[in-house]
Design a protein around this motif. Structure first.
Motif, PDB file in Angstrom:
ATOM      1  N   VAL A  75       0.858  -1.179   0.000  1.00 46.12           N
ATOM      2  CA  VAL A  75       0.000   0.000   0.000  1.00 46.12           C
ATOM      3  C   VAL A  75       0.896   1.231   0.000  1.00 46.12           C
ATOM      4  N   VAL A  76       0.639   2.138  -0.921  1.00 46.21           N
ATOM      5  CA  VAL A  76       1.458   3.343  -1.043  1.00 46.21           C
ATOM      6  C   VAL A  76       0.701   4.524  -0.440  1.00 46.21           C
ATOM      7  N   GLY A  77       1.257   5.113   0.597  1.00 44.93           N
ATOM      8  CA  GLY A  77       0.628   6.271   1.207  1.00 44.93           C
ATOM      9  C   GLY A  77      -0.577   5.892   2.057  1.00 44.93           C
ATOM     10  N   PRO A  78      -1.263   6.888   2.582  1.00 45.52           N
ATOM     11  CA  PRO A  78      -2.415   6.630   3.448  1.00 45.52           C
ATOM     12  C   PRO A  78      -3.655   6.250   2.652  1.00 45.52           C
ATOM     13  N   VAL A  79      -4.577   5.581   3.319  1.00 43.42           N
ATOM     14  CA  VAL A  79      -5.879   5.322   2.732  1.00 43.42           C
ATOM     15  C   VAL A  79      -6.697   6.606   2.842  1.00 43.42           C
ATOM     16  N   VAL A  80      -7.244   7.059   1.721  1.00 48.60           N
ATOM     17  CA  VAL A  80      -7.929   8.349   1.677  1.00 48.60           C
ATOM     18  C   VAL A  80      -9.440   8.143   1.755  1.00 48.60           C
ATOM     19  N   GLU A  81     -10.082   8.894   2.612  1.00 52.44           N
ATOM     20  CA  GLU A  81     -11.526   8.835   2.741  1.00 52.44           C
ATOM     21  C   GLU A  81     -12.154   9.775   1.710  1.00 52.44           C
ATOM     22  N   ILE A  82     -12.853   9.211   0.726  1.00 57.04           N
ATOM     23  CA  ILE A  82     -13.460   9.999  -0.342  1.00 57.04           C
ATOM     24  C   ILE A  82     -14.821  10.537   0.093  1.00 57.04           C
ATOM     25  N   ALA A  83     -15.637   9.670   0.646  1.00 52.86           N
ATOM     26  CA  ALA A  83     -16.934  10.069   1.195  1.00 52.86           C
ATOM     27  C   ALA A  83     -16.991   9.559   2.620  1.00 52.86           C
ATOM     28  N   GLU A  84     -17.289  10.427   3.540  1.00 47.94           N
ATOM     29  CA  GLU A  84     -17.158  10.111   4.962  1.00 47.94           C
ATOM     30  C   GLU A  84     -17.887   8.828   5.346  1.00 47.94           C
TER      31      GLU A  84
END
Length: 218
Positions: free
Chosen positions: A71-80
């Motif tokens: 996994v590259v970088g943080p997991v991003v929250e697109i929709a809360e």
């Protein structure tokens, strides 16, 4: 093999001569060898001076394929609390000493409905984007890859990797954890599976790379 080639070559006191030679050979199934070099000369008094030196050599044999998924970088929250995006990177390398062919790389993420499989069972609406390949994999990236049943191959046929060759494949995945990961870590584990055949022995080699996605609660 005479490495000097000049019968009247001289070396003064303290002078050094260095010879480098590359030898290609068929080990004929053997792995342990000893190579010996002989040197001789004549001193100013006409005496023959000789010396020799041995070097042991172990021939590495065998086919091997290395696959690593991260996994590259943080997991991003697109929709809360609903949709997340994660970036993956897969490294594929021929880390053996034999040439590899018939190389495949599969990554099964979702069924035909976009619902996760394996340890992705809690994920839905899985969508793959931003496919990129580097180095030896560049010309063989299957850009139609979706990670769903029937379209899980990341590489097109025809790739051949010499020893030490390889490359990276990266892509992004959006998914809906359906609320199951809010209070859990290490819930989603995704696996890439690689295989290949040796052109020397036709041996099949394989490896897997697992990437863990952690969704931490706020």
């Amino acid at each position: 093999i005479d490495l000097v080639g000049e019968p009247d070559k001289t070396l003064a006191s303290g002078e050094t001569a260095i010879f480098e030679i590359t030898v290609r050979f068929d080990p004929n199934g053997e792995v342990d060898f000893t190579n010996r070099a002989f040197a001789s000369g004549v001193d100013p008094l006409g005496r023959v001076i000789e010396d020799e030196d041995d070097e042991d050599l172990i021939v590495e044999t065998g086919a091997s394929l290395f696959v690593d998924k991260t996994v590259v970088g943080p997991v991003v929250e697109i929709a809360e609390g609903q949709t997340y995006q994660v970036d993956f990177e897969i490294e594929v390398v021929n880390d053996g000493v034999e040439t590899l062919e018939n190389i495949t790389l599969m990554d099964l993420m979702a069924d035909v409905n976009g619902v996760g499989v394996g340890q992705w069972l809690g994920a839905e609406n899985i969508v793959v984007s931003n496919l990129v390949a580097t180095d030896a994999l560049f010309d063989y990236l299957d850009e139609s890859f979706t990670g769903r049943d029937g379209n899980v191959d990341l590489l097109e046929p025809g790739l051949i990797l010499e020893s030490g060759e390889g490359g990276l494949i990266s892509f992004s995945v959006q998914f809906d954890p359906t609320g199951e990961a809010v209070n859990m870590s290490d819930l989603f584990v995704n696996r890439a599976i690689g295989s290949a055949n040796s052109t020397v022995t036709d041996t099949t080699v394989s490896d897997v790379g697992d990437a863990v996605i952690r969704l931490e609660p706020d």
